[in-house]
Design a protein around this motif. Structure first.
Motif, PDB file in Angstrom:
ATOM      1  N   ALA A  87      18.348  18.184  43.991  1.00  0.00           N
ATOM      2  CA  ALA A  87      18.284  19.290  43.023  1.00  0.00           C
ATOM      3  C   ALA A  87      19.645  19.952  42.858  1.00  0.00           C
ATOM      4  CB  ALA A  87      17.241  20.312  43.482  1.00  0.00           C
ATOM      5  N   GLN A  88      20.353  20.118  43.976  1.00  0.00           N
ATOM      6  CA  GLN A  88      21.683  20.715  43.911  1.00  0.00           C
ATOM      7  C   GLN A  88      22.635  19.862  43.070  1.00  0.00           C
ATOM      8  OE1 GLN A  88      21.354  23.812  44.621  1.00  0.00           O
ATOM      9  NE2 GLN A  88      22.760  24.047  46.368  1.00  0.00           N
ATOM     10  N   GLN A  92      24.580  20.925  39.597  1.00  0.00           N
ATOM     11  CA  GLN A  92      26.029  20.813  39.404  1.00  0.00           C
ATOM     12  C   GLN A  92      26.373  19.945  38.196  1.00  0.00           C
ATOM     13  OE1 GLN A  92      28.238  22.530  40.869  1.00  0.00           O
ATOM     14  NE2 GLN A  92      27.234  23.285  42.726  1.00  0.00           N
ATOM     15  N   LEU A  93      25.539  18.974  37.884  1.00  0.00           N
ATOM     16  CA  LEU A  93      25.776  18.089  36.735  1.00  0.00           C
ATOM     17  C   LEU A  93      25.307  18.704  35.415  1.00  0.00           C
ATOM     18  CD1 LEU A  93      24.690  14.700  38.364  1.00  0.00           C
ATOM     19  CD2 LEU A  93      27.018  15.356  37.691  1.00  0.00           C
ATOM     20  N   ARG A  98      16.012  18.757  35.370  1.00  0.00           N
ATOM     21  CA  ARG A  98      15.822  17.878  36.529  1.00  0.00           C
ATOM     22  C   ARG A  98      16.016  18.648  37.837  1.00  0.00           C
ATOM     23  NH1 ARG A  98      13.053  13.720  36.565  1.00  0.00           N
ATOM     24  NH2 ARG A  98      14.374  12.589  38.050  1.00  0.00           N
ATOM     25  N   ALA A  99      16.954  19.563  37.843  1.00  0.00           N
ATOM     26  CA  ALA A  99      17.161  20.375  39.050  1.00  0.00           C
ATOM     27  C   ALA A  99      15.909  21.183  39.359  1.00  0.00           C
ATOM     28  CB  ALA A  99      18.356  21.294  38.845  1.00  0.00           C
ATOM     29  N   ALA A 100      15.320  21.780  38.330  1.00  0.00           N
ATOM     30  CA  ALA A 100      14.094  22.557  38.545  1.00  0.00           C
ATOM     31  C   ALA A 100      12.981  21.674  39.097  1.00  0.00           C
ATOM     32  CB  ALA A 100      13.660  23.208  37.231  1.00  0.00           C
ATOM     33  N   PHE A 101      12.900  20.456  38.600  1.00  0.00           N
ATOM     34  CA  PHE A 101      11.864  19.533  39.082  1.00  0.00           C
ATOM     35  C   PHE A 101      12.001  19.290  40.585  1.00  0.00           C
ATOM     36  CE2 PHE A 101      10.792  15.174  40.256  1.00  0.00           C
ATOM     37  CZ  PHE A 101       9.443  15.131  39.934  1.00  0.00           C
ATOM     38  N   PHE A 102      13.216  18.986  41.046  1.00  0.00           N
ATOM     39  CA  PHE A 102      13.402  18.661  42.469  1.00  0.00           C
ATOM     40  C   PHE A 102      13.313  19.910  43.351  1.00  0.00           C
ATOM     41  CE2 PHE A 102      15.255  14.775  40.635  1.00  0.00           C
ATOM     42  CZ  PHE A 102      14.556  13.837  41.381  1.00  0.00           C
ATOM     43  N   TYR A 103      13.747  21.063  42.835  1.00  0.00           N
ATOM     44  CA  TYR A 103      13.530  22.293  43.608  1.00  0.00           C
ATOM     45  C   TYR A 103      12.035  22.522  43.842  1.00  0.00           C
ATOM     46  CZ  TYR A 103      18.399  23.881  43.102  1.00  0.00           C
ATOM     47  OH  TYR A 103      19.769  24.005  43.182  1.00  0.00           O
ATOM     48  N   ARG A 104      11.254  22.339  42.786  1.00  0.00           N
ATOM     49  CA  ARG A 104       9.809  22.555  42.901  1.00  0.00           C
ATOM     50  C   ARG A 104       9.174  21.518  43.831  1.00  0.00           C
ATOM     51  NH1 ARG A 104       7.549  26.320  39.916  1.00  0.00           N
ATOM     52  NH2 ARG A 104       8.661  27.230  38.127  1.00  0.00           N
ATOM     53  N   GLN A 124      14.120  29.775  39.018  1.00  0.00           N
ATOM     54  CA  GLN A 124      14.155  30.658  37.851  1.00  0.00           C
ATOM     55  C   GLN A 124      15.484  30.543  37.102  1.00  0.00           C
ATOM     56  OE1 GLN A 124      13.287  34.607  39.303  1.00  0.00           O
ATOM     57  NE2 GLN A 124      11.148  34.117  39.797  1.00  0.00           N
ATOM     58  N   GLU A 125      16.551  30.442  37.877  1.00  0.00           N
ATOM     59  CA  GLU A 125      17.872  30.326  37.244  1.00  0.00           C
ATOM     60  C   GLU A 125      18.003  29.049  36.427  1.00  0.00           C
ATOM     61  OE1 GLU A 125      22.403  29.208  38.583  1.00  0.00           O
ATOM     62  OE2 GLU A 125      21.175  30.377  39.979  1.00  0.00           O
ATOM     63  N   VAL A 126      17.686  27.919  37.049  1.00  0.00           N
ATOM     64  CA  VAL A 126      17.893  26.644  36.344  1.00  0.00           C
ATOM     65  C   VAL A 126      16.901  26.481  35.194  1.00  0.00           C
ATOM     66  CG1 VAL A 126      18.955  25.505  38.324  1.00  0.00           C
ATOM     67  CG2 VAL A 126      16.466  25.384  38.024  1.00  0.00           C
ATOM     68  N   GLU A 127      15.704  27.026  35.326  1.00  0.00           N
ATOM     69  CA  GLU A 127      14.758  26.930  34.216  1.00  0.00           C
ATOM     70  C   GLU A 127      15.224  27.763  33.023  1.00  0.00           C
ATOM     71  OE1 GLU A 127      10.944  27.944  35.803  1.00  0.00           O
ATOM     72  OE2 GLU A 127      10.494  25.857  36.373  1.00  0.00           O
ATOM     73  N   ALA A 128      15.801  28.937  33.299  1.00  0.00           N
ATOM     74  CA  ALA A 128      16.358  29.742  32.206  1.00  0.00           C
ATOM     75  C   ALA A 128      17.519  29.010  31.537  1.00  0.00           C
ATOM     76  CB  ALA A 128      16.817  31.097  32.741  1.00  0.00           C
ATOM     77  N   ARG A 129      18.366  28.421  32.362  1.00  0.00           N
ATOM     78  CA  ARG A 129      19.499  27.685  31.795  1.00  0.00           C
ATOM     79  C   ARG A 129      19.025  26.427  31.072  1.00  0.00           C
ATOM     80  NH1 ARG A 129      24.341  27.491  36.128  1.00  0.00           N
ATOM     81  NH2 ARG A 129      25.437  26.781  34.250  1.00  0.00           N
ATOM     82  N   ALA A 130      17.932  25.843  31.540  1.00  0.00           N
ATOM     83  CA  ALA A 130      17.368  24.677  30.849  1.00  0.00           C
ATOM     84  C   ALA A 130      16.852  25.074  29.476  1.00  0.00           C
ATOM     85  CB  ALA A 130      16.245  24.057  31.679  1.00  0.00           C
TER      86      ALA A 130
END
Length: 243
Positions: A87-88, A92-93, A98-104, A124-130
């Motif tokens: 996820a990290q 970074q990419l 996809r990051a939100a998926f692996f965090y979850r 929450q951060e990556v989903e907002a940015r998504a």
């Protein structure tokens, strides 16, 4: 028996990297050990090697290579810490969905991990940015579609203008051809008219016909004058003379 100085368990190393990337502190190895599958030492050693490769690649900013190494490590030994590390890498990419998926996925396996609250904040951060990323993508698509429509209209207008110009050229060519044929027709008829006007009067049949008729009248008059029964004297005699 193995030496007491052997390296730490792979679970602890993996979760330690996850904590280092997130908070700078190791994750709980006990939570990870609850999900460890029974694997052969060879698989564990291979997973450890992939983990080391991923860690090194992450440190130098090669996040795509780090993601590949962590993914291979997870396939060899499915530890939740590898999911966090993946996820990290996606974050970074710039691959926020996809990051939100692996965090979850990480939270689903270790919901009570000490890092769980911080990971939820990351979600929450990556989903907002998504969502922002998706909105920008849709805006780019809309702009590109508008450009395509404008290009299509411009091409259609250009084609129509070219067709109109072609039709005008054809009409002008037809008009010039008609004018040329008309001029040629008039030019060919002028010599014939000139020939009729300039012909000598002695060559015209009606001149000789008229002349013959006149001659016949004169001859008839002469004959009548000389052969009439009652000829008159041509002299008037003496006027005013008496005997």
């Amino acid at each position: 028996m193995r030496s007491s100085t052997r390296s730490p368990p792979l679970e602890a190393l993996t979760l330690a990297l996850g904590g280092l990337l997130l908070l700078g502190a190791p994750l709980s190895a006990r939570a990870a050990e609850a999900t460890v599958a029974v694997v052969t030492p060879t698989a564990e050693e291979q997973a450890r090697a992939r983990f080391a490769e991923g860690n090194l690649a992450y440190d130098v900013g090669d996040f795509a290579k780090a993601l590949k190494s962590f993914s291979e490590a997870y396939q060899l030994k499915p530890l939740p810490g590898f999911l966090f590390n993946m996820a990290q890498c996606h974050r970074q990419l710039g691959q926020f969905a996809r990051a939100a998926f692996f965090y979850r996925r990480y939270l689903a396996l270790v919901p009570d991990a000490p890092s769980a609250p911080s990971v939820r904040e990351l979600v929450q951060e990556v989903e907002a940015r998504a969502r922002e990323q998706e909105a920008r993508r849709q805006e780019r698509e809309r702009v590109e579609q508008d450009k395509q429509v404008q290009r299509a209209r411009a091409e259609a207008a250009k084609a129509e203008a070219e067709a109109a110009a072609h039709r005008r050229a054809e009409l002008e060519a037809e008009q010039r051809a008609l004018e040329l044929r008309t001029a040629q027709s008039l030019t060919s008829s002028v010599p014939q008219a000139q020939a009729r006007v300039s012909a000598p009067w002695t060559r015209k049949w009606w001149v000789w016909a008229g002349a013959g008729a006149a001659a016949a009248l004169v001859t008839t008059g002469v004959i009548l004058a000389t052969s009439g029964p009652d000829a008159r004297p041509t002299s008037l005699g003496s006027v005013g003379h008496t005997r």
